[in-house]
Design an enzyme around this catalytic site. Structure first.
Site, PDB file in Angstrom:
ATOM      1  N   GLU A  16      -4.824   7.840  -2.725  1.00  0.00           N
ATOM      2  CA  GLU A  16      -5.327   6.599  -2.148  1.00  0.00           C
ATOM      3  C   GLU A  16      -5.681   5.603  -3.253  1.00  0.00           C
ATOM      4  OE1 GLU A  16      -4.751   6.567   0.913  1.00  0.00           O
ATOM      5  OE2 GLU A  16      -5.663   4.657   1.436  1.00  0.00           O
ATOM      6  N   HIS A  72       1.737   4.590  -2.727  1.00  0.00           N
ATOM      7  CA  HIS A  72       1.864   6.040  -2.487  1.00  0.00           C
ATOM      8  C   HIS A  72       3.244   6.522  -2.933  1.00  0.00           C
ATOM      9  CE1 HIS A  72      -1.824   6.868  -0.308  1.00  0.00           C
ATOM     10  NE2 HIS A  72      -1.586   5.965   0.630  1.00  0.00           N
ATOM     11  N   HIS A 131       0.832  -1.207   0.000  1.00  0.00           N
ATOM     12  CA  HIS A 131       0.000   0.000   0.000  1.00  0.00           C
ATOM     13  C   HIS A 131       0.875   1.268   0.000  1.00  0.00           C
ATOM     14  CE1 HIS A 131      -3.659   2.349   1.229  1.00  0.00           C
ATOM     15  NE2 HIS A 131      -2.736   3.135   1.763  1.00  0.00           N
ATOM     16  N   GLU A 132       1.778   1.346   0.956  1.00  0.00           N
ATOM     17  CA  GLU A 132       2.638   2.541   1.045  1.00  0.00           C
ATOM     18  C   GLU A 132       3.551   2.644  -0.172  1.00  0.00           C
ATOM     19  OE1 GLU A 132       1.803   4.752   3.192  1.00  0.00           O
ATOM     20  OE2 GLU A 132       0.530   3.419   4.381  1.00  0.00           O
TER      21      GLU A 132
END
Ligand code: ZN
Length: 500
Positions: free
Chosen positions: A293, A267, A263-264
């Site tokens: 997101e 980003h 997830h990160e």
């Protein structure tokens, strides 16, 4: 020649502002990762002074002159985006009286602690008076910032996602409520039980760290321009497109850190992909909270929880954890990490129930801001909505209304962007599936090809274009909620053998 000189002046003026911003970011990062426990109060003074210096620069009349002069010239798309952002930032910073702003800042720096204490003691009443004050400031500030006829909650929403007012969000969440709440019921009533006990049990931190670095690298996070550290809550920050920093935490359940790292990384890959000509300018960041997101959730869910993704990678996982996963088939592992379990905590939610957690927050925020809902009614209303949408009811406020820090930080209007991000990701996925062999690429281990497409359509533009424009340019359509619903129903209908 004069024009060129002036161009340089605006740039060097804004570069000073950006340098202060980067310093502030670095302090924030440091506070969450390495700073000693007692540094807080003194470092806060440095941060306060830097914030004031930033505000002075952005509200100074010299900037107005430079911007007006620049506007009289012919501008590229990027230059006019920078000018647009500078006006916007200036307007937001200058319409709040400095005295009120400072009083509010002090309130908010205290309130996080009050919230944390209240949460620990499971005592909402201890937090309620502070929350009431924050809301009253938020409404006052939104009133200062409102354009003619604009509603207060719409002003707040606009800070995080341009072009998504209550009107549009009511429609979006309306569709989710109508479609997903009954679908979730069907999934639960299917009686299918997916074993996932092997995801817990003696996963060593050292091996988890090795896995985290491997996966971040595998999905395309560049460790020459980025780092991965540890913090209580995973997050991503960046100074510019050559310095992007991720954090994670290592938990007992192996899938917790594993997916938070992917997830990160999503980003981080977004920030690393912003063009060199844009970084260190006011548009050298992601387009919006929702678009950011969308990228993190695209990597986490659409890539990371995809069966095809694990075909080339699962062996590595078994190699790292032979005791725990040596005898677990890849198919069973993938089913386990996609298991639906309606719960009370948003950050632990599965993909299907996630946006229902967000919906509860959206409905309550709207009532707090637009209908003057009494904050004392929050715990009960929160519990009722959880029961209605997710079929679970918190026993105490720490697992209910006190679980998120957002309201204590004065972030109203932020939550919807979490759900929008997932929905943007689904629309992007639908488009990509039509135009390339998406699962085939994952099977071949070619995440890079997918990343490059995202870069070409989204990342490289930074904040020059807003999220709706990016979606429109990429997929040929404005935002459509239906893709998200279809994606979830297709995926979980198959997993649970439920008719959609
Ligand atoms: Zn995120």
């Amino acid at each position: 020649m004069k024009e060129r000189e002036n161009q340089g002046r605006l740039e060097s003026y804004l570069e000073r502002a950006m340098a202060i911003k980067a310093a502030l970011t670095l302090f924030e990062w440091d506070n969450e990762t390495l700073a000693p426990q007692k540094a807080g109060a003194y470092t806060a003074r440095i941060q306060g002074a830097l914030s004031a210096a930033y505000q002075e620069l952005m509200t100074d009349s010299e900037l107005v002159d430079l911007l007006k002069e620049r506007e009289s010239q012919e501008l590229s798309e990027e230059e006019s985006a920078i000018v647009r952002e500078a006006w916007e930032e200036r307007r937001e910073l200058s319409c709040i009286p400095p005295k009120e702003y400072r009083a509010y800042q002090e309130l908010v720096s205290e309130s996080a602690r009050t919230w944390a204490d209240a949460k620990k003691k499971q005592d909402f009443d201890a937090f309620a008076p502070v929350l009431e004050k924050i809301i009253s400031y938020q409404k006052k500030f939104a009133g200062y910032q409102a354009r003619k006829g604009q509603r207060l909650y719409d002003v707040m929403l606009d800070h995080y996602e341009k072009g998504f007012s209550m009107e549009r969000l009511d429609e979006f969440f309306g569709i989710l409520k109508r479609e997903l709440v009954p679908f979730l019921q069907k999934v639960i009533q299917s009686g299918v039980d997916i074993p996932d006990d092997f995801l817990t049990g003696n996963y060593s931190e050292e091996k988890q760290r090795e896995l985290a670095e491997f996966l971040a690298n595998y999905v395309g996070f560049d460790f020459d321009r980025g780092v991965l550290a540890e913090s209580a809550h995973p997050f991503t920050t960046n100074l510019h497109n050559h310095d992007v920093r991720l954090t994670t935490h290592y938990k007992e359940r192996v899938d917790s850190s594993l997916f938070s790292v992917i997830h990160e990384s999503g980003h981080g890959i977004y920030e690393l992909g912003i063009g060199d000509q844009l970084t260190l300018t006011l548009v050298g960041q992601g387009a919006s909270m929702g678009m950011h997101e969308s990228q993190s959730r695209f990597f986490e869910n659409i890539i990371g929880r995809n069966e095809a993704f694990w075909i080339p990678v699962y062996g590595k996982l078994q190699e790292l954890f032979p005791q725990q996963l040596g005898k677990v088939d890849r198919e069973d592992f993938v089913r386990a990490v996609n298991k639906v379990q309606p719960g009370l905590i948003r950050t632990e939610a599965d993909e299907l129930t996630y946006s229902l957690h967000v919906m509860v927050r959206y409905e309550l925020e709207k009532m707090l801001i637009e209908d003057n809902l009494d904050v004392r009614k929050l715990p009960e209303m929160w519990a009722d909505k959880y029961e209605e949408y997710l079929g679970v009811r918190p026993e105490h406020p720490a697992e209910g209304v006190l679980q998120d820090i957002h309201w204590a930080q004065g972030s109203f209007g932020y939550f919807p962007s979490y759900a929008l991000g997932s929905a943007f990701a689904a629309q992007i996925y639908q488009f990509m599936r039509k135009n390339m062999d998406f699962e085939g690429l994952l099977r071949q281990g070619e995440v890079d090809v997918i990343r490059q497409v995202l870069n070409r359509h989204i990342h490289r533009f930074g904040k020059v274009r807003d999220s709706r424009r990016l979606l429109m340019d990429m997929t040929g359509e404005d935002f459509k909620s239906q893709y998200y619903v279809e994606y979830l129903k297709e995926k979980y209908g198959k997993l649970y053998g439920v008719e959609v």
